[in-house]
Design an enzyme around this catalytic site. Structure first.
Site, PDB file in Angstrom:
ATOM      1  NE  ARG A  79      -2.350 -14.898  56.877  1.00  0.00           N
ATOM      2  CZ  ARG A  79      -1.358 -15.696  57.334  1.00  0.00           C
ATOM      3  NH1 ARG A  79      -0.807 -16.685  56.615  1.00  0.00           N
ATOM      4  NH2 ARG A  79      -1.125 -15.580  58.649  1.00  0.00           N
ATOM      5  CD  GLN A  87     -13.884 -17.530  62.359  1.00  0.00           C
ATOM      6  OE1 GLN A  87     -12.931 -18.140  62.557  1.00  0.00           O
ATOM      7  NE2 GLN A  87     -13.509 -16.352  61.931  1.00  0.00           N
ATOM      8  CD  GLN A  90     -13.017 -17.204  69.629  1.00  0.00           C
ATOM      9  OE1 GLN A  90     -12.014 -16.160  69.840  1.00  0.00           O
ATOM     10  NE2 GLN A  90     -12.357 -18.307  69.719  1.00  0.00           N
ATOM     11  NE  ARG A  91     -18.898  -7.249  70.686  1.00  0.00           N
ATOM     12  CZ  ARG A  91     -19.136  -6.014  70.047  1.00  0.00           C
ATOM     13  NH1 ARG A  91     -18.957  -6.098  68.672  1.00  0.00           N
ATOM     14  NH2 ARG A  91     -19.375  -5.088  70.697  1.00  0.00           N
ATOM     15  NE  ARG A 142     -13.596 -10.836  71.284  1.00  0.00           N
ATOM     16  CZ  ARG A 142     -13.931 -10.254  70.104  1.00  0.00           C
ATOM     17  NH1 ARG A 142     -14.239 -11.346  68.979  1.00  0.00           N
ATOM     18  NH2 ARG A 142     -13.836  -9.084  69.741  1.00  0.00           N
ATOM     19  CG  ASN A 158     -14.786 -14.849  41.774  1.00  0.00           C
ATOM     20  OD1 ASN A 158     -13.599 -15.344  41.547  1.00  0.00           O
ATOM     21  ND2 ASN A 158     -14.868 -13.491  41.975  1.00  0.00           N
ATOM     22  CB  VAL A 159     -15.307 -19.974  39.034  1.00  0.00           C
ATOM     23  CG1 VAL A 159     -14.352 -20.939  38.328  1.00  0.00           C
ATOM     24  CG2 VAL A 159     -16.675 -20.697  39.357  1.00  0.00           C
ATOM     25  NE  ARG A 169      -4.160 -20.678  51.881  1.00  0.00           N
ATOM     26  CZ  ARG A 169      -3.396 -20.073  52.877  1.00  0.00           C
ATOM     27  NH1 ARG A 169      -2.359 -20.827  53.412  1.00  0.00           N
ATOM     28  NH2 ARG A 169      -3.628 -19.083  53.264  1.00  0.00           N
TER      29      ARG A 169
END
Length: 226
Positions: A79, A87, A90-91, A142, A158-159, A169
């Site tokens: 998001r 990533q 799973q495919r 899957r 980026n920063v 988070r």
């Protein structure tokens, strides 16, 4: 969970200060990068962070490798749109030898809830294997895999986005798994740019909690920049 800082912009604070100073300097960026005194770098950084003129923070970036987190975490992570992600698929990756999962402590703490969890995972994996054996493509089989499935992901931010990410988070109200990842990312990033990340993290570190009635009530001292 394993979090590794793969690489980052060399001397990120000097790079950021150079980009900011260029707007007002008669010389080029390469010369500023090499010759700007350290006290001037700190002065420019102070102005940036206190004024909120954060566009220059986008000239430095960080790349992390994260292993052993759940798909539930990565569904939240993506998001954050001003970032790049790759990533484990799973495919294309088939879990014919079993699948590692992330089990929440609230589940593992109770034998009955842990049994329910384990049985559900085992049933999903058994059905997944049967679909593969029946010739169903992995990209379709899957659909049975759980949010608890462990995954691996590479993250680049980026920063400016990192500071935003940490603000959301690292907060106690963030979901526990992504909060643990964000805390570790901040631990790794802070030594590389100690002034920029001095008071990075939950907003309450810098002042009042913005969560209103949803606040966790945890008081933090306000950090004063040196």
């Amino acid at each position: 969970m394993q979090v590794e800082l793969l690489y980052h912009t060399p001397d990120p604070e000097r790079a950021i200060a150079t980009a900011a100073r260029l707007c007002y300097a008669p010389v080029g960026a390469s010369e500023l990068m090499e010759t700007m005194p350290e006290d001037r770098v700190q002065s420019v950084l102070s102005t940036i962070m206190e004024s909120g003129h954060f566009s220059t923070l986008e000239h430095a970036s960080y790349t992390f490798a994260v292993d052993g987190v759940s798909r539930a975490l990565t569904h939240q992570l993506v998001r954050h749109r001003i970032a790049s992600f790759n990533q484990q698929s799973q495919r294309y990756v088939k879990y014919t030898e079993g699948l590692s999962v992330v089990k929440p402590e609230t589940v593992a703490a109770n034998p009955e809830t842990e049994r329910v969890f384990d049985e559900a995972i085992d049933a999903a994996l058994s059905a997944y294997a049967k679909l593969l054996d029946a010739g169903v493509p992995a990209e379709d089989a899957r659909y049975l895999l759980p949010n608890a499935a462990e995954t691996k992901i590479v993250i680049t931010m980026n920063v400016r986005e990192l500071l935003h990410f940490f603000g959301l988070r690292c907060c106690n109200r963030a979901q526990w798994e992504i909060r643990a990842m964000a805390d570790r990312m901040l631990e790794l990033a802070k030594p590389t740019a100690p002034y920029i990340f001095m008071d990075a993290g939950a907003p309450c570190i810098r002042g009042a909690c913005p969560e209103g009635k949803m606040t966790c009530g945890n008081p933090f001292p306000r950090v004063k920049r040196g």
